[in-house]
Design a protein around this motif. Structure first.
Motif, PDB file in Angstrom:
ATOM      1  N   CYS A   1       0.816  -1.228   0.000  1.00  0.00           N
ATOM      2  CA  CYS A   1       0.000   0.000   0.000  1.00  0.00           C
ATOM      3  C   CYS A   1       0.845   1.270   0.000  1.00  0.00           C
ATOM      4  CB  CYS A   1      -0.941   0.005   1.203  1.00  0.00           C
ATOM      5  SG  CYS A   1      -0.098   0.165   2.808  1.00  0.00           S
ATOM      6  N   ASP A   2       2.143   1.153   0.214  1.00  0.00           N
ATOM      7  CA  ASP A   2       3.064   2.289   0.244  1.00  0.00           C
ATOM      8  C   ASP A   2       2.716   3.286   1.349  1.00  0.00           C
ATOM      9  OD1 ASP A   2       5.435   3.422  -0.775  1.00  0.00           O
ATOM     10  OD2 ASP A   2       4.302   4.939  -1.870  1.00  0.00           O
ATOM     11  N   GLU A   3       2.064   2.809   2.387  1.00  0.00           N
ATOM     12  CA  GLU A   3       1.846   3.620   3.577  1.00  0.00           C
ATOM     13  C   GLU A   3       3.004   3.388   4.536  1.00  0.00           C
ATOM     14  OE1 GLU A   3      -0.543   5.817   4.311  1.00  0.00           O
ATOM     15  OE2 GLU A   3      -1.521   5.554   2.365  1.00  0.00           O
ATOM     16  N   GLN A   4       3.334   4.404   5.308  1.00  0.00           N
ATOM     17  CA  GLN A   4       4.476   4.301   6.208  1.00  0.00           C
ATOM     18  C   GLN A   4       4.190   3.292   7.321  1.00  0.00           C
ATOM     19  OE1 GLN A   4       5.901   8.136   7.359  1.00  0.00           O
ATOM     20  NE2 GLN A   4       7.995   7.410   7.472  1.00  0.00           N
ATOM     21  N   HIS A   5       5.198   2.476   7.620  1.00  0.00           N
ATOM     22  CA  HIS A   5       5.070   1.502   8.702  1.00  0.00           C
ATOM     23  C   HIS A   5       4.966   2.229  10.041  1.00  0.00           C
ATOM     24  CE1 HIS A   5       5.692  -2.159   6.478  1.00  0.00           C
ATOM     25  NE2 HIS A   5       6.834  -1.733   5.971  1.00  0.00           N
ATOM     26  N   VAL A   6       4.269   1.594  10.964  1.00  0.00           N
ATOM     27  CA  VAL A   6       4.209   2.106  12.330  1.00  0.00           C
ATOM     28  C   VAL A   6       4.795   1.032  13.238  1.00  0.00           C
ATOM     29  CG1 VAL A   6       2.733   2.918  14.187  1.00  0.00           C
ATOM     30  CG2 VAL A   6       2.152   3.460  11.822  1.00  0.00           C
TER      31      VAL A   6
ATOM     32  N   CYS B   1       2.932  -4.432   5.444  1.00  0.00           N
ATOM     33  CA  CYS B   1       2.359  -3.984   6.720  1.00  0.00           C
ATOM     34  C   CYS B   1       1.327  -5.004   7.188  1.00  0.00           C
ATOM     35  CB  CYS B   1       1.742  -2.595   6.584  1.00  0.00           C
ATOM     36  SG  CYS B   1       0.207  -2.548   5.635  1.00  0.00           S
ATOM     37  N   THR B   2       0.702  -4.747   8.315  1.00  0.00           N
ATOM     38  CA  THR B   2      -0.207  -5.719   8.916  1.00  0.00           C
ATOM     39  C   THR B   2      -1.655  -5.554   8.473  1.00  0.00           C
ATOM     40  OG1 THR B   2      -0.462  -4.265  10.847  1.00  0.00           O
ATOM     41  CG2 THR B   2       1.243  -5.973  10.962  1.00  0.00           C
ATOM     42  N   ARG B   3      -1.946  -4.588   7.591  1.00  0.00           N
ATOM     43  CA  ARG B   3      -3.325  -4.446   7.111  1.00  0.00           C
ATOM     44  C   ARG B   3      -3.731  -5.699   6.342  1.00  0.00           C
ATOM     45  NH1 ARG B   3      -0.548   0.245   6.217  1.00  0.00           N
ATOM     46  NH2 ARG B   3      -1.293   2.106   7.276  1.00  0.00           N
ATOM     47  N   GLU B   4      -4.946  -6.180   6.598  1.00  0.00           N
ATOM     48  CA  GLU B   4      -5.362  -7.454   6.017  1.00  0.00           C
ATOM     49  C   GLU B   4      -5.323  -7.423   4.495  1.00  0.00           C
ATOM     50  OE1 GLU B   4      -8.967  -9.082   7.504  1.00  0.00           O
ATOM     51  OE2 GLU B   4      -8.440  -8.741   9.602  1.00  0.00           O
TER      52      GLU B   4
ATOM     53  N   GLU C   1       5.591 -11.026  19.318  1.00  0.00           N
ATOM     54  CA  GLU C   1       5.167  -9.848  18.557  1.00  0.00           C
ATOM     55  C   GLU C   1       6.190  -9.582  17.457  1.00  0.00           C
ATOM     56  OE1 GLU C   1       3.043  -6.804  17.178  1.00  0.00           O
ATOM     57  OE2 GLU C   1       2.365  -8.098  18.819  1.00  0.00           O
ATOM     58  N   PRO C   2       5.787  -9.594  16.202  1.00  0.00           N
ATOM     59  CA  PRO C   2       4.408  -9.661  15.734  1.00  0.00           C
ATOM     60  C   PRO C   2       3.854 -11.085  15.704  1.00  0.00           C
ATOM     61  CG  PRO C   2       5.892  -9.499  13.877  1.00  0.00           C
ATOM     62  CD  PRO C   2       6.746  -9.377  15.100  1.00  0.00           C
ATOM     63  N   TYR C   3       2.542 -11.169  15.812  1.00  0.00           N
ATOM     64  CA  TYR C   3       1.818 -12.427  15.610  1.00  0.00           C
ATOM     65  C   TYR C   3       1.621 -12.584  14.104  1.00  0.00           C
ATOM     66  CZ  TYR C   3      -1.867 -15.970  16.182  1.00  0.00           C
ATOM     67  OH  TYR C   3      -2.611 -17.128  16.126  1.00  0.00           O
ATOM     68  N   PRO C   4       1.700 -13.805  13.575  1.00  0.00           N
ATOM     69  CA  PRO C   4       1.637 -13.991  12.123  1.00  0.00           C
ATOM     70  C   PRO C   4       0.327 -13.530  11.479  1.00  0.00           C
ATOM     71  CG  PRO C   4       2.461 -15.966  13.198  1.00  0.00           C
ATOM     72  CD  PRO C   4       1.966 -15.062  14.288  1.00  0.00           C
ATOM     73  N   SER C   5       0.462 -13.022  10.257  1.00  0.00           N
ATOM     74  CA  SER C   5      -0.679 -12.777   9.368  1.00  0.00           C
ATOM     75  C   SER C   5      -0.486 -13.702   8.179  1.00  0.00           C
ATOM     76  CB  SER C   5      -0.714 -11.317   8.907  1.00  0.00           C
ATOM     77  OG  SER C   5      -0.908 -10.437   9.985  1.00  0.00           O
ATOM     78  N   VAL C   6      -1.252 -14.793   8.154  1.00  0.00           N
ATOM     79  CA  VAL C   6      -1.065 -15.836   7.143  1.00  0.00           C
ATOM     80  C   VAL C   6      -2.386 -16.117   6.436  1.00  0.00           C
ATOM     81  CG1 VAL C   6      -0.479 -18.268   6.755  1.00  0.00           C
ATOM     82  CG2 VAL C   6       0.863 -16.899   8.365  1.00  0.00           C
TER      83      VAL C   6
ATOM     84  N   LYS D   1      -9.492 -15.779   0.769  1.00  0.00           N
ATOM     85  CA  LYS D   1     -10.159 -14.550   1.203  1.00  0.00           C
ATOM     86  C   LYS D   1     -10.140 -14.387   2.722  1.00  0.00           C
ATOM     87  CE  LYS D   1     -13.253 -14.303  -2.804  1.00  0.00           C
ATOM     88  NZ  LYS D   1     -14.669 -14.243  -3.262  1.00  0.00           N
ATOM     89  N   THR D   2      -9.563 -15.353   3.405  1.00  0.00           N
ATOM     90  CA  THR D   2      -9.535 -15.276   4.868  1.00  0.00           C
ATOM     91  C   THR D   2      -8.113 -15.471   5.385  1.00  0.00           C
ATOM     92  OG1 THR D   2      -9.953 -17.645   5.154  1.00  0.00           O
ATOM     93  CG2 THR D   2     -11.881 -16.194   5.034  1.00  0.00           C
ATOM     94  N   LEU D   3      -7.891 -15.051   6.616  1.00  0.00           N
ATOM     95  CA  LEU D   3      -6.604 -15.240   7.273  1.00  0.00           C
ATOM     96  C   LEU D   3      -6.671 -16.465   8.177  1.00  0.00           C
ATOM     97  CD1 LEU D   3      -5.522 -11.625   8.330  1.00  0.00           C
ATOM     98  CD2 LEU D   3      -4.619 -12.998   6.461  1.00  0.00           C
ATOM     99  N   ALA D   4      -5.774 -17.412   7.943  1.00  0.00           N
ATOM    100  CA  ALA D   4      -5.712 -18.584   8.811  1.00  0.00           C
ATOM    101  C   ALA D   4      -5.124 -18.210  10.164  1.00  0.00           C
ATOM    102  CB  ALA D   4      -4.869 -19.669   8.148  1.00  0.00           C
ATOM    103  N   PHE D   5      -4.129 -17.322  10.136  1.00  0.00           N
ATOM    104  CA  PHE D   5      -3.579 -16.750  11.370  1.00  0.00           C
ATOM    105  C   PHE D   5      -3.773 -15.241  11.305  1.00  0.00           C
ATOM    106  CE2 PHE D   5      -0.802 -20.618  11.027  1.00  0.00           C
ATOM    107  CZ  PHE D   5      -1.400 -21.293  12.083  1.00  0.00           C
ATOM    108  N   ASN D   6      -4.471 -14.721  12.300  1.00  0.00           N
ATOM    109  CA  ASN D   6      -4.878 -13.320  12.281  1.00  0.00           C
ATOM    110  C   ASN D   6      -4.491 -12.660  13.604  1.00  0.00           C
ATOM    111  OD1 ASN D   6      -6.226 -10.853  12.191  1.00  0.00           O
ATOM    112  ND2 ASN D   6      -8.067 -11.704  11.242  1.00  0.00           N
ATOM    113  N   PRO D   7      -3.693 -11.574  13.566  1.00  0.00           N
ATOM    114  CA  PRO D   7      -3.306 -10.897  14.808  1.00  0.00           C
ATOM    115  C   PRO D   7      -4.493 -10.404  15.635  1.00  0.00           C
ATOM    116  CG  PRO D   7      -1.984 -10.116  12.961  1.00  0.00           C
ATOM    117  CD  PRO D   7      -3.078 -10.955  12.375  1.00  0.00           C
ATOM    118  N   LYS D   8      -5.644 -10.227  14.975  1.00  0.00           N
ATOM    119  CA  LYS D   8      -6.830  -9.762  15.703  1.00  0.00           C
ATOM    120  C   LYS D   8      -7.574 -10.906  16.384  1.00  0.00           C
ATOM    121  CE  LYS D   8      -7.530  -5.889  12.520  1.00  0.00           C
ATOM    122  NZ  LYS D   8      -8.444  -5.272  11.508  1.00  0.00           N
TER     123      LYS D   8
END
Length: 534
Positions: free
Chosen positions: A206-211, A223-226, A273-278, A285-292
């Motif tokens: 997305c070319d947004e700055q990391h936080v 980044c961590t956005r889904e 931390e971080p928890y995986p986003s997979v 269309k879904t995350l098998a591992f989701n930080p949320k």
């Protein structure tokens, strides 16, 4: 050679001389038959004026009314360690190739963008990121460029010249180069030079700055956005994962071991931390591992499968993947995440570059600081000098350190040991003190009279790994020395350089003092002057 004399037909571009034709141009009669937008030559000359003649190459396709403009972006400003971590060739320019209408130019469709390095055939994921950024940039800017815009610019030029200004200064001051959109004072060339050193600070999707808690890290990442996590797997940035698994098996094993230690820790809710986003391979269309929606039990099951296959299989990457998919469909996606989420540059040191007095064969170069921090570090080093000291921390903490940086954990939930000497990053010139912080007790340390006995089993199989880092630290007045315990409250003044791992049966030397001349000499021999010279 006059730019108007450069012309190629499809037939002429074939054959062994194509590269030479492209670099130097061919004078041909076809040039007179082609209509070139009058602004094109002026803009190319402007690039040459501001940069050099070699900064731009032109190739015309008269039969289809197209032209390729190659902009040569010099990346010599990148440090050697950054170029190595980003897998770019520092001594070779990055080529930004724009293709658009030869005759319509600004009034035609926006240019297509390609980004490459001629000698960098594999693993140039940085080019994908830069291509995406520049494609967005040109699409936004090109629509503002037209003949009407040029008329306004021409009037501005006339006013400038009447006031005694020169054309070169006008171009520098106004930033107007149509082929390189004017909004950024120099357009694509300038914009590329500005963006390349900071690519690690922005999401590759997305070319947004990391936080991040402690600022950016060395390597570019998603980044961590889904939405970005989903898109990440379609960009091709994972194409190098197979190579990393095949050629850097011990590094992969170490990353997996760190992940396991953090996941099995009673403090996992804090330090994992971080928890995986997979992404779920069975439902993209879904995350098998989701930080949320953290599921440590399911994550543990997938990680056990990764470890099981890595212990048993010594074959090709495809064989490893096949076995993982059979055992657990989430095992291989998790392994990919473990590799790609590591934002530090960590590579196994060859025997010739290892520090013999550390008494382990598991020695790594570890660089995690982003280019901006390294630049600040070098500035401070010139002013105050630097030295080396150890930093010990439980292996369970390194999963986070490699992704978030070496942080000042004093008086935070991350703090494991006390902060008796105040807030800061704790270091020591004495190995035994830092080994204590890594979880090793004094009975397991090597003393001069004993022998080092490394075990021969697979690196990953050991469930008792201990880690210690050797850091370079600025010797300014901010560095507080309490005997052999040092505290550096300025995180910018500490950079990791080496990483040492010990298994069951391996012991370290308790008596290493980084301030001894012979030790310092050995450290400098291994580091050399190419990367870290000030």
């Amino acid at each position: 050679m006059d730019i108007k004399g450069q012309c190629w037909t499809d037939e002429e571009s074939d054959g062994e001389n194509e590269s030479e034709q492209f670099l130097y141009g061919i004078q041909g009669s076809c040039a007179a038959d082609l209509y070139r937008h009058p602004q094109l030559d002026a803009d190319i000359e402007a690039v040459k004026d501001i940069y050099t003649d070699s900064a731009v190459s032109v190739r015309e396709y008269g039969t289809i009314d197209d032209v390729d403009i190659d902009l040569h972006i010099n990346i010599g400003f990148l440090d050697e360690e950054v170029a190595t971590a980003w897998k770019v060739i520092r001594t070779e320019p990055i080529i930004v190739r724009l293709r658009f209408s030869l005759s319509q130019y600004l009034d035609g469709p926006e240019p297509s963008v390609e980004v490459f390095q001629p000698s960098n055939k594999e693993g140039f994921s940085l080019g994908l990121q830069l291509k995406k950024i520049l494609s967005t940039f040109t699409s936004q800017q090109w629509k503002h460029l037209s003949n009407e815009f040029l008329k306004a610019q021409q009037e501005k030029r006339h006013s400038w010249f009447k006031a005694g200004g020169t054309i070169k200064k006008f171009r520098r001051e106004s930033g107007f180069i149509a082929i390189l959109p004017p909004s950024c004072h120099g357009g694509i060339m300038k914009y590329s030079e500005q963006r390349i050193p900071t690519l690690n600070e922005y999401c590759v999707v997305c070319d947004e700055q990391h936080v991040f808690q402690n600022g950016s890290m060395l390597k570019p990442a998603v980044c961590t956005r889904e939405l970005c996590v989903f898109s990440f797997y379609t960009l091709g940035v994972m194409s190098g994962a197979a190579e990393e698994v095949a050629t850097g098996a011990e590094v992969v094993d170490l990353l997996v071991a760190m992940c396991r230690a953090a996941l099995e820790s009673p403090r996992k809710s804090i330090i994992f931390e971080p928890y995986p986003s997979v992404v779920d391979p069975n439902d993209p269309k879904t995350l098998a591992f989701n930080p949320k929606k953290k599921n440590y039990e399911r994550l543990q099951k997938a990680l056990d499968s990764v470890m099981s296959i890595r212990e048993m299989t010594q074959g090709s990457y495809l064989e490893i993947k096949k076995q993982m998919d059979k055992l657990d469909p989430l095992a291989h996606p998790l392994l990919q995440w473990i590799i790609s989420s590591n934002r530090s540059h960590i590579v196994k040191l060859p025997l010739s570059r290892q520090l013999k007095f550390m008494h382990t064969s598991h020695q790594f170069l570890l660089l995690s600081s982003p280019p901006a921090k390294e630049a600040r570090f070098r500035t401070a080093k010139k002013l105050y000098g630097s030295t080396f000291a150890f930093h010990g921390s439980h292996i369970e903490n390194w999963h986070s350190v490699l992704r978030n940086g070496l942080v000042n954990a004093s008086y935070t939930k991350l703090q494991l040991h006390g902060a008796a000497y105040g807030k800061g990053i704790y270091l020591s010139p004495i190995s035994s003190i830092s080994f204590g912080y890594s979880g090793r007790n004094s009975s397991s340390l090597h003393h001069p009279a004993s022998l080092c006995r490394p075990i021969q089993s697979r690196f990953l199989q050991s469930r008792n790994l201990n880690c210690i880092a050797l850091c370079e630290v600025i010797t300014s007045k901010d560095l507080q020395k309490h005997g052999n315990i040092w505290v550096c409250p300025v995180s910018d003044h500490v950079c990791t350089r080496f990483f040492f791992v010990y298994e069951d049966g391996q012991v370290g030397d308790a008596n290493i003092n980084t301030q001894e001349p012979k030790v310092q000499k050995e450290i400098m021999r291994v580091i050399g002057t190419q990367i870290y010279s000030s």
